[in-house]
Scaffold this motif. Structure first.
Motif, PDB file in Angstrom:
ATOM      1  N   TRP A  76       4.801  -3.189 -11.518  1.00 38.86           N
ATOM      2  CA  TRP A  76       3.714  -3.195 -10.543  1.00 38.86           C
ATOM      3  C   TRP A  76       2.431  -2.801 -11.253  1.00 38.86           C
ATOM      4  N   ARG A  77       1.297  -3.283 -10.729  1.00 38.18           N
ATOM      5  CA  ARG A  77      -0.003  -3.018 -11.327  1.00 38.18           C
ATOM      6  C   ARG A  77      -0.959  -2.543 -10.232  1.00 38.18           C
ATOM      7  N   LEU A  78      -1.801  -1.568 -10.564  1.00 36.48           N
ATOM      8  CA  LEU A  78      -2.792  -1.051  -9.624  1.00 36.48           C
ATOM      9  C   LEU A  78      -3.865  -2.101  -9.373  1.00 36.48           C
ATOM     10  N   VAL A  79      -4.147  -2.380  -8.090  1.00 38.09           N
ATOM     11  CA  VAL A  79      -5.200  -3.329  -7.730  1.00 38.09           C
ATOM     12  C   VAL A  79      -6.480  -2.575  -7.417  1.00 38.09           C
ATOM     13  N   LYS A  80      -6.403  -1.624  -6.456  1.00 40.68           N
ATOM     14  CA  LYS A  80      -7.587  -0.836  -6.128  1.00 40.68           C
ATOM     15  C   LYS A  80      -7.187   0.440  -5.410  1.00 40.68           C
ATOM     16  N   VAL A  81      -8.100   1.387  -5.445  1.00 41.16           N
ATOM     17  CA  VAL A  81      -7.921   2.653  -4.742  1.00 41.16           C
ATOM     18  C   VAL A  81      -8.597   2.507  -3.387  1.00 41.16           C
ATOM     19  N   LEU A  82      -7.828   2.621  -2.321  1.00 38.01           N
ATOM     20  CA  LEU A  82      -8.376   2.451  -0.978  1.00 38.01           C
ATOM     21  C   LEU A  82      -9.034   3.723  -0.465  1.00 38.01           C
ATOM     22  N   GLU A  83      -8.419   4.867  -0.762  1.00 37.12           N
ATOM     23  CA  GLU A  83      -8.925   6.138  -0.240  1.00 37.12           C
ATOM     24  C   GLU A  83      -8.639   7.226  -1.263  1.00 37.12           C
ATOM     25  N   VAL A 141      -4.628   6.888  -1.751  1.00 36.40           N
ATOM     26  CA  VAL A 141      -3.979   5.738  -1.125  1.00 36.40           C
ATOM     27  C   VAL A 141      -4.415   4.512  -1.914  1.00 36.40           C
ATOM     28  N   VAL A 142      -3.437   3.753  -2.428  1.00 32.36           N
ATOM     29  CA  VAL A 142      -3.735   2.653  -3.341  1.00 32.36           C
ATOM     30  C   VAL A 142      -3.030   1.372  -2.903  1.00 32.36           C
ATOM     31  N   THR A 143      -3.515   0.257  -3.432  1.00 33.76           N
ATOM     32  CA  THR A 143      -2.852  -1.033  -3.292  1.00 33.76           C
ATOM     33  C   THR A 143      -2.329  -1.421  -4.663  1.00 33.76           C
ATOM     34  N   ILE A 144      -1.049  -1.825  -4.710  1.00 33.35           N
ATOM     35  CA  ILE A 144      -0.460  -2.278  -5.967  1.00 33.35           C
ATOM     36  C   ILE A 144       0.103  -3.674  -5.757  1.00 33.35           C
ATOM     37  N   GLU A 145       0.178  -4.445  -6.852  1.00 32.85           N
ATOM     38  CA  GLU A 145       0.737  -5.788  -6.765  1.00 32.85           C
ATOM     39  C   GLU A 145       1.843  -5.947  -7.792  1.00 32.85           C
ATOM     40  N   GLN A 146       2.788  -6.794  -7.457  1.00 38.21           N
ATOM     41  CA  GLN A 146       3.904  -7.046  -8.345  1.00 38.21           C
ATOM     42  C   GLN A 146       3.444  -7.921  -9.500  1.00 38.21           C
ATOM     43  N   CYS A 147       3.957  -7.647 -10.693  1.00 40.87           N
ATOM     44  CA  CYS A 147       3.571  -8.411 -11.876  1.00 40.87           C
ATOM     45  C   CYS A 147       4.790  -8.531 -12.789  1.00 40.87           C
ATOM     46  N   ARG A 148       4.555  -9.064 -13.965  1.00 40.75           N
ATOM     47  CA  ARG A 148       5.652  -9.176 -14.928  1.00 40.75           C
ATOM     48  C   ARG A 148       6.085  -7.772 -15.351  1.00 40.75           C
ATOM     49  N   PRO A 149       7.311  -7.596 -15.819  1.00 38.54           N
ATOM     50  CA  PRO A 149       7.742  -6.264 -16.252  1.00 38.54           C
ATOM     51  C   PRO A 149       6.908  -5.763 -17.431  1.00 38.54           C
ATOM     52  N   ILE A 150       6.344  -4.571 -17.272  1.00 43.98           N
ATOM     53  CA  ILE A 150       5.537  -3.957 -18.320  1.00 43.98           C
ATOM     54  C   ILE A 150       6.410  -3.039 -19.169  1.00 43.98           C
ATOM     55  N   SER A 151       7.377  -2.396 -18.536  1.00 43.61           N
ATOM     56  CA  SER A 151       8.342  -1.559 -19.241  1.00 43.61           C
ATOM     57  C   SER A 151       9.644  -1.592 -18.451  1.00 43.61           C
ATOM     58  N   LYS A 152      10.558  -0.709 -18.802  1.00 42.65           N
ATOM     59  CA  LYS A 152      11.857  -0.685 -18.122  1.00 42.65           C
ATOM     60  C   LYS A 152      11.712  -0.421 -16.626  1.00 42.65           C
ATOM     61  N   GLN A 197       0.851  -1.182   0.000  1.00 40.57           N
ATOM     62  CA  GLN A 197       0.000   0.000   0.000  1.00 40.57           C
ATOM     63  C   GLN A 197       0.886   1.231   0.000  1.00 40.57           C
ATOM     64  N   GLY A 198       0.424   2.267  -0.679  1.00 37.13           N
ATOM     65  CA  GLY A 198       1.201   3.493  -0.730  1.00 37.13           C
ATOM     66  C   GLY A 198       0.347   4.659  -1.179  1.00 37.13           C
TER      67      GLY A 198
END
Length: 87
Positions: A76-83, A61-72, A12-13
């Motif tokens: 990471w990919r956005l999962v949901k917006v918490l606030e 404030v969002v939650t992100i998850e690690q995924c395959r590299p999308i670019s250099k 979260q960040g």
């Protein structure tokens, strides 16, 4: 756990930038104990995340998850917006 299941890392960040198209910069803070003095200090990392719908604003404030590299710089990919940020 079977071989097909993958453990994804979620953090979260707070969004600090959304200037690039479909990309947000997320500031993730963590608390680390100082090895000698024992005081907890804050450490932070800035991560680039993929925001497919350009839905995030600065201050969210969002939650992100690690995924395959999308670019250099994006793995990471956005999962949901918490606030949502105050307007």
């Amino acid at each position: 756990m079977t071989e097909n299941e993958k453990v994804t890392r979620n953090v979260q960040g707070r969004v600090v930038s959304n200037k690039a198209d479909k990309t947000i910069t997320v500031l993730v803070e963590r608390r680390v104990r100082h090895p000698l003095y024992g005081k907890y200090i804050r450490r932070s990392s800035k991560m680039q995340a993929h925001d497919e719908g350009n839905e995030c604003q600065v201050g969210d404030v969002v939650t992100i998850e690690q995924c395959r590299p999308i670019s250099k710089s994006k793995a990471w990919r956005l999962v949901k917006v918490l606030e949502r940020a105050a307007q």
